[in-house]
Write a protein that holds these residues in place. Structure first.
Motif, PDB file in Angstrom:
ATOM      1  N   GLY A  21       0.822  -1.212   0.000  1.00 25.17           N
ATOM      2  CA  GLY A  21       0.000   0.000   0.000  1.00 25.17           C
ATOM      3  C   GLY A  21       0.848   1.250   0.000  1.00 25.17           C
ATOM      4  O   GLY A  21       0.803   2.053   0.951  1.00 25.17           O
ATOM      5  N   VAL A  22       1.608   1.447  -1.073  1.00 30.91           N
ATOM      6  CA  VAL A  22       2.547   2.576  -1.144  1.00 30.91           C
ATOM      7  C   VAL A  22       1.845   3.867  -1.545  1.00 30.91           C
ATOM      8  O   VAL A  22       2.484   4.937  -1.526  1.00 30.91           O
ATOM      9  CB  VAL A  22       3.674   2.253  -2.154  1.00 30.91           C
ATOM     10  CG1 VAL A  22       4.551   1.127  -1.622  1.00 30.91           C
ATOM     11  CG2 VAL A  22       3.098   1.884  -3.522  1.00 30.91           C
ATOM     12  N   CYS A  23       0.574   3.793  -1.909  1.00 31.86           N
ATOM     13  CA  CYS A  23      -0.185   5.001  -2.271  1.00 31.86           C
ATOM     14  C   CYS A  23      -1.407   5.164  -1.374  1.00 31.86           C
ATOM     15  O   CYS A  23      -2.397   5.791  -1.781  1.00 31.86           O
ATOM     16  CB  CYS A  23      -0.616   4.943  -3.731  1.00 31.86           C
ATOM     17  SG  CYS A  23       0.736   4.753  -4.906  1.00 31.86           S
ATOM     18  N   SER A  46      -1.888   6.805   1.455  1.00 35.80           N
ATOM     19  CA  SER A  46      -2.129   8.134   2.033  1.00 35.80           C
ATOM     20  C   SER A  46      -1.141   9.128   1.442  1.00 35.80           C
ATOM     21  O   SER A  46      -0.245   8.772   0.665  1.00 35.80           O
ATOM     22  CB  SER A  46      -2.001   8.084   3.560  1.00 35.80           C
ATOM     23  OG  SER A  46      -0.691   7.705   3.940  1.00 35.80           O
ATOM     24  N   SER A  47      -1.309  10.379   1.840  1.00 34.23           N
ATOM     25  CA  SER A  47      -0.418  11.427   1.340  1.00 34.23           C
ATOM     26  C   SER A  47       0.997  11.320   1.905  1.00 34.23           C
ATOM     27  O   SER A  47       1.933  11.889   1.346  1.00 34.23           O
ATOM     28  CB  SER A  47      -0.988  12.803   1.677  1.00 34.23           C
ATOM     29  OG  SER A  47      -1.175  12.933   3.085  1.00 34.23           O
ATOM     30  N   SER A  48       1.150  10.573   3.006  1.00 36.00           N
ATOM     31  CA  SER A  48       2.477  10.392   3.608  1.00 36.00           C
ATOM     32  C   SER A  48       3.147   9.094   3.193  1.00 36.00           C
ATOM     33  O   SER A  48       4.175   8.727   3.752  1.00 36.00           O
ATOM     34  CB  SER A  48       2.356  10.435   5.134  1.00 36.00           C
ATOM     35  OG  SER A  48       1.498   9.404   5.599  1.00 36.00           O
ATOM     36  N   SER A  49       2.570   8.378   2.237  1.00 36.48           N
ATOM     37  CA  SER A  49       3.145   7.112   1.787  1.00 36.48           C
ATOM     38  C   SER A  49       4.345   7.353   0.884  1.00 36.48           C
ATOM     39  O   SER A  49       4.650   8.490   0.490  1.00 36.48           O
ATOM     40  CB  SER A  49       2.083   6.283   1.058  1.00 36.48           C
ATOM     41  OG  SER A  49       0.986   6.013   1.900  1.00 36.48           O
ATOM     42  N   ALA A  50       5.028   6.265   0.542  1.00 35.29           N
ATOM     43  CA  ALA A  50       6.256   6.383  -0.248  1.00 35.29           C
ATOM     44  C   ALA A  50       5.970   6.886  -1.659  1.00 35.29           C
ATOM     45  O   ALA A  50       6.718   7.711  -2.198  1.00 35.29           O
ATOM     46  CB  ALA A  50       6.959   5.033  -0.300  1.00 35.29           C
ATOM     47  N   TRP A  51       4.894   6.397  -2.281  1.00 28.82           N
ATOM     48  CA  TRP A  51       4.548   6.808  -3.643  1.00 28.82           C
ATOM     49  C   TRP A  51       3.302   7.687  -3.626  1.00 28.82           C
ATOM     50  O   TRP A  51       2.377   7.501  -4.407  1.00 28.82           O
ATOM     51  CB  TRP A  51       4.306   5.579  -4.514  1.00 28.82           C
ATOM     52  CG  TRP A  51       5.532   4.766  -4.786  1.00 28.82           C
ATOM     53  CD1 TRP A  51       6.753   4.898  -4.200  1.00 28.82           C
ATOM     54  CD2 TRP A  51       5.636   3.684  -5.704  1.00 28.82           C
ATOM     55  NE1 TRP A  51       7.627   3.968  -4.672  1.00 28.82           N
ATOM     56  CE2 TRP A  51       6.969   3.197  -5.612  1.00 28.82           C
ATOM     57  CE3 TRP A  51       4.768   3.073  -6.583  1.00 28.82           C
ATOM     58  CZ2 TRP A  51       7.422   2.136  -6.364  1.00 28.82           C
ATOM     59  CZ3 TRP A  51       5.222   2.007  -7.339  1.00 28.82           C
ATOM     60  CH2 TRP A  51       6.539   1.554  -7.239  1.00 28.82           C
ATOM     61  N   SER A  52       3.282   8.662  -2.767  1.00 31.79           N
ATOM     62  CA  SER A  52       2.093   9.508  -2.659  1.00 31.79           C
ATOM     63  C   SER A  52       1.862  10.341  -3.919  1.00 31.79           C
ATOM     64  O   SER A  52       0.726  10.711  -4.233  1.00 31.79           O
ATOM     65  CB  SER A  52       2.224  10.425  -1.441  1.00 31.79           C
ATOM     66  OG  SER A  52       3.397  11.240  -1.552  1.00 31.79           O
ATOM     67  N   SER A  53       2.929  10.635  -4.664  1.00 35.22           N
ATOM     68  CA  SER A  53       2.773  11.425  -5.888  1.00 35.22           C
ATOM     69  C   SER A  53       2.024  10.656  -6.984  1.00 35.22           C
ATOM     70  O   SER A  53       1.395  11.260  -7.854  1.00 35.22           O
ATOM     71  CB  SER A  53       4.150  11.858  -6.408  1.00 35.22           C
ATOM     72  OG  SER A  53       4.966  10.725  -6.677  1.00 35.22           O
ATOM     73  N   ALA A  54       2.072   9.324  -6.935  1.00 35.22           N
ATOM     74  CA  ALA A  54       1.384   8.503  -7.938  1.00 35.22           C
ATOM     75  C   ALA A  54      -0.031   8.144  -7.523  1.00 35.22           C
ATOM     76  O   ALA A  54      -0.705   7.379  -8.229  1.00 35.22           O
ATOM     77  CB  ALA A  54       2.180   7.226  -8.198  1.00 35.22           C
ATOM     78  N   ARG A  55      -0.494   8.672  -6.417  1.00 44.01           N
ATOM     79  CA  ARG A  55      -1.823   8.330  -5.918  1.00 44.01           C
ATOM     80  C   ARG A  55      -2.949   8.733  -6.879  1.00 44.01           C
ATOM     81  O   ARG A  55      -3.863   7.936  -7.122  1.00 44.01           O
ATOM     82  CB  ARG A  55      -2.022   8.979  -4.540  1.00 44.01           C
ATOM     83  CG  ARG A  55      -3.351   8.681  -3.894  1.00 44.01           C
ATOM     84  CD  ARG A  55      -3.438   9.317  -2.502  1.00 44.01           C
ATOM     85  NE  ARG A  55      -4.765   9.201  -1.954  1.00 44.01           N
ATOM     86  CZ  ARG A  55      -5.217   8.137  -1.304  1.00 44.01           C
ATOM     87  NH1 ARG A  55      -4.434   7.090  -1.135  1.00 44.01           N
ATOM     88  NH2 ARG A  55      -6.444   8.114  -0.836  1.00 44.01           N
ATOM     89  N   PRO A  56      -2.943   9.932  -7.490  1.00 41.70           N
ATOM     90  CA  PRO A  56      -4.017  10.263  -8.431  1.00 41.70           C
ATOM     91  C   PRO A  56      -4.073   9.333  -9.635  1.00 41.70           C
ATOM     92  O   PRO A  56      -5.163   8.943 -10.090  1.00 41.70           O
ATOM     93  CB  PRO A  56      -3.694  11.706  -8.848  1.00 41.70           C
ATOM     94  CG  PRO A  56      -2.880  12.252  -7.729  1.00 41.70           C
ATOM     95  CD  PRO A  56      -2.074  11.102  -7.245  1.00 41.70           C
ATOM     96  N   MET A  57      -2.915   8.930 -10.165  1.00 39.80           N
ATOM     97  CA  MET A  57      -2.900   8.041 -11.317  1.00 39.80           C
ATOM     98  C   MET A  57      -3.419   6.650 -10.947  1.00 39.80           C
ATOM     99  O   MET A  57      -4.151   6.015 -11.720  1.00 39.80           O
ATOM    100  CB  MET A  57      -1.477   7.938 -11.878  1.00 39.80           C
ATOM    101  CG  MET A  57      -1.380   7.103 -13.146  1.00 39.80           C
ATOM    102  SD  MET A  57       0.320   7.006 -13.765  1.00 39.80           S
ATOM    103  CE  MET A  57       1.118   6.099 -12.438  1.00 39.80           C
TER     104      MET A  57
END
Length: 279
Positions: free
Chosen positions: A103-105, A107-118
């Motif tokens: 679960g790297v996406c 939350s906003s504090s996760s490792a891959w938070s920048s890829a969460r919207p995609m």
């Protein structure tokens, strides 16, 4: 005579049958002469009376609710669990650990938070609302009998998937590995809980449906299978589902397609439904 009496008393002290080997936890400890007393009375009438009194005492002990207290179930520990229970608990622990690591996406504090919207956008491609709405739109624009038959059966399959997944989620009520709030579209299609993954079951069912009823080139068939796998991975990355939720969703979608093939609506029935339902 005194010497013989001393020897007999010494034998009685050393006799194993006259000594208590196990003490009862429900009864107070008795002195040495009380333990030796029943051994002398077993030969006469006193032994028979004591044998009759012992079952009465044993029956009275369990019913005494004042002295005996029963521990609550959550405070008890199972000292000899079964192999099946150990295996299931171990697999669930591994499932939760791997799902949280993937679960790297979440939350906003996760490792891959920048890829969460995609990743969220990939999950929307397998959502029930776009698929049902798109199928109804294509059904209104279709003019061929074969196309209307395929689209109406696809709509029936999507509604069946929606009902099956919503019923199982309400029955199991399993939460996701991360504290992720469900969106508006999830509440519309009743995809609130984690087990099974609705997008995964829908992706598997739609993939099998297209592979069997549409003429597609080999690259498109490969891309369709990859899309179904990416849908499952995205649901774990976003923190909404466990790995077992996704795998069970794929399996349920596979079985749903078999059921749709078994209950396939023929062309005449589809035309009758289209004429009755204003589309």
């Amino acid at each position: 005579m005194p010497a013989q009496q001393n020897r007999s008393r010494a034998k009685e002290r050393n006799n194993v049958l006259n000594r208590p080997e196990f003490l009862s936890l429900n009864q107070p400890a008795r002195s040495g002469h009380e333990w030796r007393g029943p051994a002398r009375k077993y030969g006469g009438q006193g032994g028979q009376q004591q044998q009759q009194q012992q079952p009465q005492q044993q029956q009275a002990l369990p019913g005494d609710g004042k002295e005996s207290t029963q521990l609550p179930e959550e405070d008890c520990m199972q000292l000899n669990p079964s192999f099946k229970g150990i295996a299931i608990n171990s697999l669930l622990a591994i499932d939760i650990c791997l799902s949280k690591r993937m679960g790297v996406c979440a939350s906003s504090s996760s490792a891959w938070s920048s890829a969460r919207p995609m990743v969220k956008l990939i999950g929307i491609t397998g959502h029930g609302v776009p698929w049902i709405g798109g199928t109804v739109f294509c059904l209104t624009k279709s003019n061929t009998v074969v196309g209307q038959e395929v689209l109406l059966n696809l709509l029936f399959a999507l509604i069946l998937d929606l009902l099956v997944v919503a019923g199982l989620q309400k029955l199991v009520k399993r939460k996701g590995p991360s504290e992720v709030t469900a969106g508006v579209l999830d509440y519309i299609v009743m995809d609130v809980f984690a087990f099974p993954a609705g997008q995964a079951s829908r992706a598997a069912m739609v993939t099998r449906f297209f592979l069997n009823h549409l003429v597609l080139a080999v690259p498109l068939r490969i891309l369709l299978v990859i899309w179904a796998g990416v849908i499952g991975v995205s649901r774990v990355m976003i923190g909404r589902h466990h790995l077992t939720d996704v795998f069970c969703g794929f399996f349920i979608g596979y079985l749903q397609f078999n059921l749709v093939e078994l209950l396939w609506l023929p062309s005449g029935t589809c035309q009758l439904l289209i004429s009755v339902i204003p589309i």
